[in-house]
Structures are given as C-alpha cells and as structure tokens.
Design a protein around this motif. Structure first.
Motif, PDB file in Angstrom:
ATOM      1  N   ILE A   3     -27.418 -36.214 -39.317  1.00  0.00           N
ATOM      2  CA  ILE A   3     -26.311 -36.725 -38.203  1.00  0.00           C
ATOM      3  C   ILE A   3     -26.092 -35.593 -37.183  1.00  0.00           C
ATOM      4  O   ILE A   3     -25.716 -35.897 -36.198  1.00  0.00           O
ATOM      5  CB  ILE A   3     -24.940 -36.910 -39.123  1.00  0.00           C
ATOM      6  CG1 ILE A   3     -23.781 -37.654 -38.141  1.00  0.00           C
ATOM      7  CG2 ILE A   3     -24.344 -35.717 -39.331  1.00  0.00           C
ATOM      8  CD1 ILE A   3     -24.321 -39.020 -37.790  1.00  0.00           C
ATOM      9  N   ASP A   4     -26.727 -34.515 -37.482  1.00  0.00           N
ATOM     10  CA  ASP A   4     -26.472 -33.194 -36.382  1.00  0.00           C
ATOM     11  C   ASP A   4     -27.073 -33.875 -35.249  1.00  0.00           C
ATOM     12  O   ASP A   4     -26.651 -33.518 -34.059  1.00  0.00           O
ATOM     13  CB  ASP A   4     -27.242 -32.171 -36.847  1.00  0.00           C
ATOM     14  CG  ASP A   4     -26.493 -31.500 -38.290  1.00  0.00           C
ATOM     15  OD1 ASP A   4     -25.206 -31.995 -38.286  1.00  0.00           O
ATOM     16  OD2 ASP A   4     -26.829 -30.696 -38.934  1.00  0.00           O
ATOM     17  N   LYS A   5     -28.072 -34.405 -35.282  1.00  0.00           N
ATOM     18  CA  LYS A   5     -28.922 -34.969 -33.935  1.00  0.00           C
ATOM     19  C   LYS A   5     -28.143 -35.872 -33.267  1.00  0.00           C
ATOM     20  O   LYS A   5     -27.930 -35.778 -31.943  1.00  0.00           O
ATOM     21  CB  LYS A   5     -30.215 -35.696 -34.469  1.00  0.00           C
ATOM     22  CG  LYS A   5     -31.278 -35.655 -33.172  1.00  0.00           C
ATOM     23  CD  LYS A   5     -32.605 -35.943 -33.495  1.00  0.00           C
ATOM     24  CE  LYS A   5     -32.882 -37.288 -34.350  1.00  0.00           C
ATOM     25  NZ  LYS A   5     -34.148 -37.718 -34.341  1.00  0.00           N
ATOM     26  N   GLU A   6     -27.598 -36.699 -34.016  1.00  0.00           N
ATOM     27  CA  GLU A   6     -26.755 -37.716 -33.270  1.00  0.00           C
ATOM     28  C   GLU A   6     -25.430 -37.277 -32.818  1.00  0.00           C
ATOM     29  O   GLU A   6     -24.928 -37.838 -31.790  1.00  0.00           O
ATOM     30  CB  GLU A   6     -26.573 -39.002 -34.586  1.00  0.00           C
ATOM     31  CG  GLU A   6     -27.657 -39.804 -34.839  1.00  0.00           C
ATOM     32  CD  GLU A   6     -28.613 -40.057 -33.537  1.00  0.00           C
ATOM     33  OE1 GLU A   6     -28.079 -40.748 -32.705  1.00  0.00           O
ATOM     34  OE2 GLU A   6     -29.735 -40.052 -33.600  1.00  0.00           O
ATOM     35  N   ARG A   7     -24.867 -36.171 -33.478  1.00  0.00           N
ATOM     36  CA  ARG A   7     -23.825 -35.682 -33.043  1.00  0.00           C
ATOM     37  C   ARG A   7     -24.156 -34.924 -31.631  1.00  0.00           C
ATOM     38  O   ARG A   7     -23.144 -35.027 -30.709  1.00  0.00           O
ATOM     39  CB  ARG A   7     -23.097 -34.661 -33.839  1.00  0.00           C
ATOM     40  CG  ARG A   7     -22.407 -35.079 -35.013  1.00  0.00           C
ATOM     41  CD  ARG A   7     -21.967 -34.231 -35.960  1.00  0.00           C
ATOM     42  NE  ARG A   7     -21.252 -34.652 -37.123  1.00  0.00           N
ATOM     43  CZ  ARG A   7     -21.323 -34.308 -38.348  1.00  0.00           C
ATOM     44  NH1 ARG A   7     -22.072 -33.362 -38.615  1.00  0.00           N
ATOM     45  NH2 ARG A   7     -20.545 -34.874 -39.187  1.00  0.00           N
ATOM     46  N   ALA A   8     -25.187 -34.397 -31.436  1.00  0.00           N
ATOM     47  CA  ALA A   8     -25.692 -33.588 -30.342  1.00  0.00           C
ATOM     48  C   ALA A   8     -25.900 -34.672 -29.301  1.00  0.00           C
ATOM     49  O   ALA A   8     -25.523 -34.431 -28.034  1.00  0.00           O
ATOM     50  CB  ALA A   8     -26.868 -32.767 -30.551  1.00  0.00           C
ATOM     51  N   ARG A   9     -26.321 -35.850 -29.594  1.00  0.00           N
ATOM     52  CA  ARG A   9     -26.684 -36.856 -28.726  1.00  0.00           C
ATOM     53  C   ARG A   9     -25.522 -37.569 -28.092  1.00  0.00           C
ATOM     54  O   ARG A   9     -25.396 -37.958 -26.865  1.00  0.00           O
ATOM     55  CB  ARG A   9     -27.611 -37.885 -29.182  1.00  0.00           C
ATOM     56  CG  ARG A   9     -28.980 -37.531 -29.500  1.00  0.00           C
ATOM     57  CD  ARG A   9     -29.741 -39.074 -29.797  1.00  0.00           C
ATOM     58  NE  ARG A   9     -31.047 -38.573 -29.970  1.00  0.00           N
ATOM     59  CZ  ARG A   9     -32.047 -39.345 -30.556  1.00  0.00           C
ATOM     60  NH1 ARG A   9     -31.500 -40.505 -31.187  1.00  0.00           N
ATOM     61  NH2 ARG A   9     -33.107 -39.133 -30.747  1.00  0.00           N
ATOM     62  N   LEU A  10     -24.346 -37.598 -28.866  1.00  0.00           N
ATOM     63  CA  LEU A  10     -23.162 -38.007 -28.387  1.00  0.00           C
ATOM     64  C   LEU A  10     -22.313 -37.174 -27.477  1.00  0.00           C
ATOM     65  O   LEU A  10     -21.959 -37.632 -26.497  1.00  0.00           O
ATOM     66  CB  LEU A  10     -22.366 -38.362 -29.746  1.00  0.00           C
ATOM     67  CG  LEU A  10     -20.616 -38.867 -29.539  1.00  0.00           C
ATOM     68  CD1 LEU A  10     -20.912 -40.117 -28.581  1.00  0.00           C
ATOM     69  CD2 LEU A  10     -19.941 -39.044 -30.774  1.00  0.00           C
ATOM     70  N   VAL A  11     -22.442 -36.090 -27.839  1.00  0.00           N
ATOM     71  CA  VAL A  11     -21.630 -35.036 -26.794  1.00  0.00           C
ATOM     72  C   VAL A  11     -22.399 -35.047 -25.677  1.00  0.00           C
ATOM     73  O   VAL A  11     -21.675 -34.753 -24.638  1.00  0.00           O
ATOM     74  CB  VAL A  11     -21.838 -33.540 -27.646  1.00  0.00           C
ATOM     75  CG1 VAL A  11     -21.345 -32.487 -26.645  1.00  0.00           C
ATOM     76  CG2 VAL A  11     -20.861 -33.576 -28.735  1.00  0.00           C
ATOM     77  N   GLU A  12     -23.770 -34.761 -25.750  1.00  0.00           N
ATOM     78  CA  GLU A  12     -24.439 -34.735 -24.362  1.00  0.00           C
ATOM     79  C   GLU A  12     -24.360 -36.323 -23.612  1.00  0.00           C
ATOM     80  O   GLU A  12     -23.924 -35.994 -22.500  1.00  0.00           O
ATOM     81  CB  GLU A  12     -25.891 -34.778 -24.767  1.00  0.00           C
ATOM     82  CG  GLU A  12     -26.571 -34.716 -23.300  1.00  0.00           C
ATOM     83  CD  GLU A  12     -26.549 -33.776 -22.533  1.00  0.00           C
ATOM     84  OE1 GLU A  12     -26.628 -33.890 -21.125  1.00  0.00           O
ATOM     85  OE2 GLU A  12     -26.036 -32.590 -22.865  1.00  0.00           O
TER      86      GLU A  12
END
Length: 123
Positions: free
Chosen positions: A102-111
């Motif tokens: 989920i870390d990658k998806e969290r980063a994508r959401l923030v971006e």
C-alpha cells in the motif's frame, strides 16, 4: 551458480525455508491455539501487506513464538487477543515496519492530490 539464478527469479530460498518452518510450527500447535494462530496468520497475510520477505518471515516466526509460548504456559486465547481480535492483529502487524504494497499507492494518492492542488492554484 544455478541457485543464485533461481533466487533472482523466485526470491530467497532461505526465506522460503524459514516461512515453511514457521508455518509448520503453527500447524503443530495444539487446539485451540492452532485455530487461533491459523486465523491470525491468514488475516496478517491480507492485512499486513508486507512485501519484504525478511519482515514477513520474522512476523510469522514471532506469531509462532507467541502461540507456542501461550500453549506451553496454558494462557487462554482471550487473554492473548483481548476482546477485539482485529485490533490485536492490526497492532501486531504494525510492529513490523517493512515495506508494504500500500505504500506505493499512498505515494500515488499524495502525488495526485498535490498535482490537483498545483493545477487549482494555477487556474
């Protein structure tokens, strides 16, 4: 040489061995610990989302340690997990700081949100 090539494709053979050993420890537990540990193992595989093999193996080994110790001491399942098994499982998983899917998806959401804010400010 072949082992390194195989590990490059499939992952660490040592981790797989350790994982199987920890799984066998869970399956060897007496009841009711086996049932509880199996439920937690399944939940942690889904909820934990750990992508780092070393962290996953350590978490599973620690889970086996916990239930083995409870079985030896005669500690009741409810004494271990309390009233909310989900809260217990999620707290247990959070103790392992490995990389999660989920870390990658969290980063994508923030971006995406930051990009939207920049566009909004530019309008």
């Amino acid at each position: 040489m072949a082992a390194k090539w195989i590990e490059a494709i499939t992952g660490s053979l040592e981790q797989k061995k350790q994982y199987k050993e920890a799984k066998a420890r869970l399956e060897a537990l007496p009841e009711p610990y086996r049932t509880a540990a199996g439920g937690f193992n399944r939940y942690l595989m889904y909820y934990g989302g750990v992508t780092d093999g070393d962290t996953m193996v350590q978490m599973l080994a620690d889970l086996a340690d916990l239930w083995e110790r409870a079985a030896v001491d005669g500690t009741g399942v409810s004494e271990i997990v309390g009233d909310d098994p989900v809260e217990f499982a999620e707290s247990f998983a959070q103790a392992y700081g490995g990389k999660r899917w989920i870390d990658k998806e969290r980063a994508r959401l923030v971006e995406a949100v930051n990009d939207a804010k920049r566009r909004e400010a530019g309008s």
